[in-house]
Design a protein around this motif. Structure first.
Motif, mmCIF file in Angstrom:
data_model
loop_
_atom_site.group_PDB
_atom_site.id
_atom_site.type_symbol
_atom_site.label_atom_id
_atom_site.label_comp_id
_atom_site.label_asym_id
_atom_site.label_seq_id
_atom_site.Cartn_x
_atom_site.Cartn_y
_atom_site.Cartn_z
ATOM 1 N N THR A 324 42.835 -50.225 75.216
ATOM 2 C CA THR A 324 41.710 -49.988 74.314
ATOM 3 C C THR A 324 40.576 -49.421 75.144
ATOM 4 O OG1 THR A 324 42.350 -51.840 72.888
ATOM 5 C CG2 THR A 324 40.102 -51.024 72.677
ATOM 6 N N PHE A 325 39.990 -48.330 74.686
ATOM 7 C CA PHE A 325 39.002 -47.655 75.520
ATOM 8 C C PHE A 325 37.991 -46.896 74.672
ATOM 9 C CE2 PHE A 325 42.875 -45.052 75.211
ATOM 10 C CZ PHE A 325 42.384 -43.970 74.516
ATOM 11 N N LEU A 326 36.892 -46.560 75.336
ATOM 12 C CA LEU A 326 35.919 -45.608 74.805
ATOM 13 C C LEU A 326 36.054 -44.338 75.628
ATOM 14 C CD1 LEU A 326 32.202 -46.196 73.911
ATOM 15 C CD2 LEU A 326 32.807 -44.335 75.425
ATOM 16 N N ALA A 327 36.080 -43.190 74.976
ATOM 17 C CA ALA A 327 36.183 -41.912 75.686
ATOM 18 C C ALA A 327 35.182 -40.923 75.127
ATOM 19 C CB ALA A 327 37.597 -41.345 75.565
ATOM 20 N N PHE A 328 34.637 -40.098 76.028
ATOM 21 C CA PHE A 328 33.762 -39.000 75.635
ATOM 22 C C PHE A 328 34.555 -37.701 75.670
ATOM 23 C CE2 PHE A 328 30.681 -42.111 77.284
ATOM 24 C CZ PHE A 328 29.780 -42.144 76.230
ATOM 25 N N ASN A 329 34.158 -36.765 74.837
ATOM 26 C CA ASN A 329 34.801 -35.452 74.800
ATOM 27 C C ASN A 329 34.235 -34.606 75.944
ATOM 28 O OD1 ASN A 329 36.017 -33.022 74.205
ATOM 29 N ND2 ASN A 329 35.552 -33.091 72.016
ATOM 30 N N LEU A 330 35.036 -34.388 76.981
ATOM 31 C CA LEU A 330 34.603 -33.652 78.163
ATOM 32 C C LEU A 330 34.924 -32.167 78.069
ATOM 33 C CD1 LEU A 330 35.663 -36.152 80.996
ATOM 34 C CD2 LEU A 330 33.648 -36.182 79.516
ATOM 35 N N ASN A 331 35.445 -31.724 76.936
ATOM 36 C CA ASN A 331 35.864 -30.336 76.796
ATOM 37 C C ASN A 331 34.633 -29.425 76.711
ATOM 38 O OD1 ASN A 331 37.135 -27.877 76.024
ATOM 39 N ND2 ASN A 331 38.828 -29.054 75.148
ATOM 40 N N GLN A 332 34.503 -28.522 77.685
ATOM 41 C CA GLN A 332 33.364 -27.609 77.738
ATOM 42 C C GLN A 332 33.683 -26.248 77.127
ATOM 43 O OE1 GLN A 332 31.230 -27.731 81.646
ATOM 44 N NE2 GLN A 332 32.821 -29.219 82.222
ATOM 45 N N ILE A 344 24.315 -29.435 74.958
ATOM 46 C CA ILE A 344 23.412 -30.447 75.521
ATOM 47 C C ILE A 344 24.168 -31.754 75.732
ATOM 48 C CG2 ILE A 344 21.376 -31.862 75.049
ATOM 49 C CD1 ILE A 344 20.197 -29.453 73.565
ATOM 50 N N LYS A 345 24.889 -32.193 74.706
ATOM 51 C CA LYS A 345 25.636 -33.439 74.823
ATOM 52 C C LYS A 345 26.784 -33.292 75.823
ATOM 53 C CE LYS A 345 24.455 -34.914 70.136
ATOM 54 N NZ LYS A 345 24.941 -35.421 68.825
ATOM 55 N N SER A 346 27.382 -32.099 75.867
ATOM 56 C CA SER A 346 28.468 -31.869 76.809
ATOM 57 C C SER A 346 27.995 -32.068 78.242
ATOM 58 C CB SER A 346 29.032 -30.457 76.625
ATOM 59 O OG SER A 346 30.143 -30.240 77.463
ATOM 60 N N ARG A 347 26.759 -31.666 78.544
ATOM 61 C CA ARG A 347 26.222 -31.885 79.894
ATOM 62 C C ARG A 347 26.105 -33.370 80.192
ATOM 63 N NH1 ARG A 347 22.835 -27.453 78.612
ATOM 64 N NH2 ARG A 347 21.091 -28.835 78.099
ATOM 65 N N TRP A 348 25.679 -34.164 79.207
ATOM 66 C CA TRP A 348 25.622 -35.614 79.430
ATOM 67 C C TRP A 348 27.013 -36.154 79.714
ATOM 68 C CZ3 TRP A 348 23.168 -36.745 73.986
ATOM 69 C CH2 TRP A 348 21.910 -36.139 73.895
ATOM 70 N N PHE A 349 27.949 -35.835 78.812
ATOM 71 C CA PHE A 349 29.280 -36.417 78.896
ATOM 72 C C PHE A 349 29.989 -36.038 80.196
ATOM 73 C CE2 PHE A 349 29.498 -35.970 73.959
ATOM 74 C CZ PHE A 349 28.554 -36.973 73.830
ATOM 75 N N ASN A 350 29.716 -34.850 80.707
ATOM 76 C CA ASN A 350 30.377 -34.383 81.916
ATOM 77 C C ASN A 350 29.645 -34.794 83.191
ATOM 78 O OD1 ASN A 350 32.885 -32.524 81.508
ATOM 79 N ND2 ASN A 350 31.509 -32.048 79.797
ATOM 80 N N THR A 351 28.607 -35.575 83.056
ATOM 81 C CA THR A 351 27.921 -36.155 84.208
ATOM 82 C C THR A 351 28.554 -37.504 84.508
ATOM 83 O OG1 THR A 351 25.852 -35.049 83.615
ATOM 84 C CG2 THR A 351 25.702 -36.948 85.095
ATOM 85 N N VAL A 352 29.189 -37.628 85.678
ATOM 86 C CA VAL A 352 29.942 -38.840 85.971
ATOM 87 C C VAL A 352 29.037 -40.066 85.979
ATOM 88 C CG1 VAL A 352 29.799 -38.556 88.481
ATOM 89 C CG2 VAL A 352 31.676 -39.871 87.479
ATOM 90 N N GLU A 353 27.787 -39.903 86.459
ATOM 91 C CA GLU A 353 26.868 -41.050 86.473
ATOM 92 C C GLU A 353 26.583 -41.547 85.056
ATOM 93 O OE1 GLU A 353 26.013 -38.646 90.186
ATOM 94 O OE2 GLU A 353 26.318 -38.219 88.049
ATOM 95 N N PHE A 354 26.561 -40.641 84.090
ATOM 96 C CA PHE A 354 26.350 -41.041 82.692
ATOM 97 C C PHE A 354 27.503 -41.912 82.222
ATOM 98 C CE2 PHE A 354 27.007 -40.408 78.141
ATOM 99 C CZ PHE A 354 25.741 -40.688 77.617
ATOM 100 N N ARG A 355 28.745 -41.470 82.485
ATOM 101 C CA ARG A 355 29.915 -42.254 82.049
ATOM 102 C C ARG A 355 29.971 -43.600 82.778
ATOM 103 N NH1 ARG A 355 32.249 -37.190 83.024
ATOM 104 N NH2 ARG A 355 33.646 -37.986 84.653
ATOM 105 N N ALA A 485 32.572 -38.916 70.805
ATOM 106 C CA ALA A 485 33.073 -40.109 71.499
ATOM 107 C C ALA A 485 33.930 -40.896 70.518
ATOM 108 C CB ALA A 485 31.918 -40.975 72.010
ATOM 109 N N HIS A 486 34.912 -41.606 71.048
ATOM 110 C CA HIS A 486 35.762 -42.411 70.171
ATOM 111 C C HIS A 486 36.206 -43.686 70.857
ATOM 112 C CE1 HIS A 486 39.157 -40.151 72.215
ATOM 113 N NE2 HIS A 486 39.623 -41.380 72.255
ATOM 114 N N ILE A 487 36.590 -44.665 70.038
ATOM 115 C CA ILE A 487 37.260 -45.884 70.502
ATOM 116 C C ILE A 487 38.665 -45.840 69.948
ATOM 117 C CG2 ILE A 487 37.334 -48.405 70.402
ATOM 118 C CD1 ILE A 487 34.303 -48.361 69.993
ATOM 119 N N LEU A 488 39.629 -45.874 70.829
ATOM 120 C CA LEU A 488 41.023 -45.873 70.398
ATOM 121 C C LEU A 488 41.853 -46.575 71.463
ATOM 122 C CD1 LEU A 488 42.069 -42.508 68.670
ATOM 123 C CD2 LEU A 488 42.423 -44.832 67.839
ATOM 124 N N GLY A 489 43.154 -46.408 71.379
ATOM 125 C CA GLY A 489 44.043 -46.991 72.370
ATOM 126 C C GLY A 489 45.362 -46.271 72.376
#
Length: 609
Positions: A324-332, A344-355, A485-489
Motif C-alpha cells: 500500500t503506497f502513495l505515489a506522485f505522477n513523475l511523468n514530465q 508547476i506541480k510536476s516540478r514539485w513532484f520531481n523534487t526528491v526532497e519534496f517526496r 497523486a494516488h493511494i493504491l497497492g
C-alpha cells in the motif's frame, strides 16, 4: 495489486482493488460508503436459498471486471485464476512449485533450457485437446507479441536487450524453453503463466480490427457469451451479471483427480458477488450470504466477537503479500501538445526532497493505531518481507519514521517556504496543492487518504482527496495518465522479486509513477527517465540474469535502497492477512501467500448443521 488467487501465481504484479487481508483470489498490479443492496437479485442469501442443493463457494469482490482476457487486463480479477492455469502450480503454504498441466520438467545444467512434459489426455473446457501447440501459441503469439502489451511480456524479457526465450516443440507432449542467457526466474515464470486456447483465439491474434490493432485486444470482453470463453482451470464462466455477480461452474474437463480417481474440484460452483464496498461485503457475510471474507482491521473486533455464533473461523497468515503506497505522477511528458501534469506541480513532484518530506510527514504509526487497529506494521520496501530478498532497516534500508521537523527542513532546502497564513509555497510563490485519488469503496484506503490529508496540512500542503471508481482509476493510471497523486497497492508476484519487473522497468506496463505510452496509445513527447530510475530498471535485469543467490540478494538490496532513497512509492502500512471462513468449508490451508482457497480443488462444502 493484488484479494488475489493469482493462478498466474508466480507472475507479474497487478493493481489490487481490495484491502489487504482479502482473499488472494482477485494483480498491486498490479491493483479497491456503505452501499445498500437495492435489488433482490443482488442478495446472495436469496441466491443461496434458490440453489441450496448446489455445493458452492461464495465470495465478494468490490467491483466489476473490465475483461476476461487475462493478458490485456491490468487489475486483479478473481475469476481468471480459477478459469486458467499454467504448466506448473504453486503450493500455497510452502511456495514450492508442483506439477500442473505439465506432469514433469527437466532443467539443463546451465539452467537455460527447461523441457516440460504435458500430461496425457489434457482437454479444454469445450472438449478440444490441449496440446503443446497451445503452449507455443500462448507464448510465441500472445505473450511475446509486440502488438499485445502485457505484464507477462514484461517479466519474460531476458537481459538488457529484452529478448524472449525460445519456445519449441520437442516431442508429442514435450515443449522446450531456451533462454538466450542466464535467467533465474525462468522456471517460475514459464511454468506459472496461463496457457490459452489456440483453436479459439488464433483468429483474434492473427487478424486486425478497423483500428489496425489485433482483434485479440478486445476479445473476451465482459459482454462475451460465457460459452465462448474456453478454459483449462478448475472452473469455467457460467454467467456474469454486471454489478451483481460472476458465477463459475466446475470444468468437467479439468485434469485433476483425487487418489480414488474422482474428478476435482468437488465444489460445483464458485460465485463472486460484486459488493461495491467493504461495508456491503461485511453485511453479506454476517447475513450468511458469503463463505469467505477478508477481515479488515476496522471490523476485526466485531468479527472476532461473532466467530463462534456465526460458525466461522478467522485465519491469520501474518503480514499480507501486498503493498500500500502513495505515489506522485513523475511523468514530465506531454501528449498531443498538452502536459500530462501541470508543469508547476510536476516540478514539485520531481523534487526528491519534496517526496522525502511527504514521507516523513505521514504518521504511519497513527495510521496503524487508528485505521488498522494495531493489525499491521510499517511498510518500508517494495519487496514483501516474506521474501528472502527483502532488505531490512538493520541492513541498510532507508526508512521514514514520522519526523515533521525533518520534513520541514527538507522542504526549506528545496526552496519551499511557509507564508503568513501557514500555507506552503514554492520558490515562485505558488501554493502547494494537489489532488489525491484512490478507489472508492475501499474503506481502508479512504481512511488513509483522509489522515494523510490531515498530516500534510501540518506542512501547509492542501490535499484535495477524491475517491473514484476503481476502473476509472485504472484508466487514469494506464491510459490517460492525467493524475497527480494516488493511494493504491500491488498484489501478485509472490516472493520472487523479478515478478515486479513490470513495475520497475522503465518501459514496464505498470511503471506507474512514470508510465510510458503502451502499444497502440498516442505517443508521449518529452518523457524524462531519471538516473536512479534507469539504474533500478537495469538492476532488475541484472538480478534476473544472476544465478548465484547471494549475488542476487545484493542486487535486489541495492534496488530497495534506491527505491527508498528516491521514494517514487511512499510505502505506508503492511496489514495482516486475515480471512474469515465458514466452518462449512472443509480442508482450508490458510496462508498469506495462498489465501484461504488456494487449494480449491480439494475443498469440500459441508451442509450447515
Amino acid at each position: 495489486m493484488i484479494f488475489r488467487f493469482f493462478s498466474r501465481l508466480f507472475g507479474r504484479l497487478c493493481w489490487g482493488r481490495l484491502p489487504q487481508g482479502w482473499l488472494r483470489a482477485t494483480p498491486v498490479l498490479p491493483l479497491l460508503l456503505v452501499v445498500a443492496i437495492a435489488l433482490s437479485g443482488c442478495n446472495p442469501t436469496a441466491m443461496t436459498t434458490q440453489a441450496a442443493q448446489v455445493p458452492r463457494i461464495v465470495i465478494a469482490d468490490l467491483g466489476d471486471p473490465k475483461t476476461f482476457n487475462g493478458p490485456v487486463g491490468k487489475e486483479a480479477n478473481p475469476a481468471l485464476g480459477l478459469m486458467f492455469t499454467g504448466l506448473l502450480e504453486q503450493d500455497g503454504t510452502t511456495g514450492e512449485l508442483v506439477p500442473g498441466l505439465a506432469e514433469s520438467w527437466d532443467i539443463s545444467d546451465d539452467q537455460q533450457r527447461i523441457t516440460f512434459t504435458l500430461r496425457e489426455g489434457l482437454k479444454w473446457s469445450d472438449g478440444a485437446p490441449l496440446t503443446v501447440e497451445d503452449v507455443i501459441f500462448s507464448f510465441n503469439d500472445i505473450y511475446f507479441n509486440p502488438e499485445i502489451p502485457s505484464g507477462e511480456s514484461d517479466i519474460l524479457r531476458v537481459g538488457a536487450e529484452g529478448k524472449f526465450p525460445t519456445v519449441n516443440q520437442v516431442g508429442d507432449r514435450q515443449v522446450e524453453f531456451i533462454s538466450p542467457e542466464p535467467f533465474a526466474p525462468l522456471l517460475r515464470f514459464a511454468g506459472g503463466i496461463s496457457i490459452l486456447p489456440k483453436h479459439v483465439l488464433s483468429d483474434y491474434v492473427f487478424s486486425t480490427g478497423a483500428d489496425g490493432k489485433p482483434r485479440f485486444l478486445s476479445a473476451w470482453g465482459t459482454d462475451t457469451p460465457p460459452s465462448e470463453i474456453i478454459c483449462n482451470g478448475p472452473y469455467t464462466l457460467k454467467s456474469y451479471q454486471p454489478a451483481e455477480r460472476i458465477v463459475l461452474e466446475r470444468n468437467p474437463n479439468y485434469w485433476r483427480k483425487d487418489e480414488q480417481g474422482n474428478p476435482q474440484p468437488y465444489i460445483e460452483q464458485y460465485v463472486i458477488q460484486i459488493a461495491g464496498s467493504t461495508d456491503t461485503a461485511l453485511i453479506q457475510f454476517r447475513s450468511g450470504g458469503l463463505d469467505v471474507l477478508g477481515v479488515t482491521p476496522d471490523y476485526f473486533a466485531l468479527m472476532k466477537r461473532e466467530e463462534e455464533r456465526g460458525n466461522f473461523k478467522i485465519y491469520n497468515g501474518g503480514p499480507a503479500l501486498t503493498t500500500t503506497f502513495l505515489a506522485f505522477n513523475l511523468n514530465q511528458g506531454s501528449r498531443n501538445g498538452t502536459p500530462l501534469v501541470d508543469p508547476i506541480k510536476s516540478r514539485w513532484f520531481n523534487t526528491v526532497e519534496f517526496r522525502q518530506a511527504v514521507a516523513y510527514a505521514i504518521d504511519r504509526q497513527r495510521l496503524i493505531n487508528n485505521i488498522y487497529q494495531g493489525l499491521g506494521v510499517p511498510q518500508n520496501s517494495p519487496i514483501y518481507q516474506q521474501s528472502p530478498y527483502a532488505l531490512t532497516p538493520e541492513n541498510g534500508l532507508p526508512v521514514y519514521d514520522y519526523n515533521l521537523d525533518q520534513a520541514k527542513q527538507l522542504l526549506q532546502q528545496a526552496g519551499f517556504r511557509t507564508n503568513a497564513q501557514g500555507r506552503l509555497a514554492d520558490a515562485d510563490g505558488n501554493l502547494v496543492r494537489f489532488t489525491l485519488i484512490t478507489n472508492a469503496g475501499n474503506k481502508i484506503r479512504e481512511s488513509l487518504g483522509a489522515q494523510i490529508k490531515q498530516d500534510l496540512d501540518k506542512l501547509g500542503i492542501t490535499v484535495d482527496f477524491q475517491p473514484i471508481a476503481f476502473n476509472t482509476l485504472v484508466g487514469k493510471l494506464s491510459d490517460t495518465l492525467d493524475w497527480e497523486a494516488h493511494i493504491l497497492g500491488f498484489s501478485g508476484a509472490g516472493v520472487e522479486p523479478d515478478g515486479s519487473r513490470n513495475v520497475w522497468s522503465v518501459n514496464g506496463t505498470l511503471h506507474a509513477f512514470n508510465q510510458g505510452a503502451l502499444s497502440g496509445q498516442d505517443p508521449i513527447e518529452g518523457r524524462v527517465i531519471a538516473d536512479w530510475e534507469q539504474r533500478i530498471s537495469d538492476l532488475y535485469i541484472q538480478g534476473s540474469q544472476q544465478l548465484d543467490d547471494d549475488q542476487r540478494k545484493a542486487i535486489y538490496a541495492e534496488t530497495q535502497r534506491l527505491a527508498q532513497e528516491y521514494v517514487p512509492f511512499i510505502h505506508l502500512v503492511n496489514a495482516l492477512s486475515l480471512s474469515a471462513v465458514r466452518n462449512t468449508v472443509e480442508g482450508v490451508k490458510f496462508s498469506a501467500l495462498g489465501g484461504a482457497l488456494w487449494n480449491i480443488y480439494e475443498l469440500q462444502k459441508l451442509s450447515p448443521e
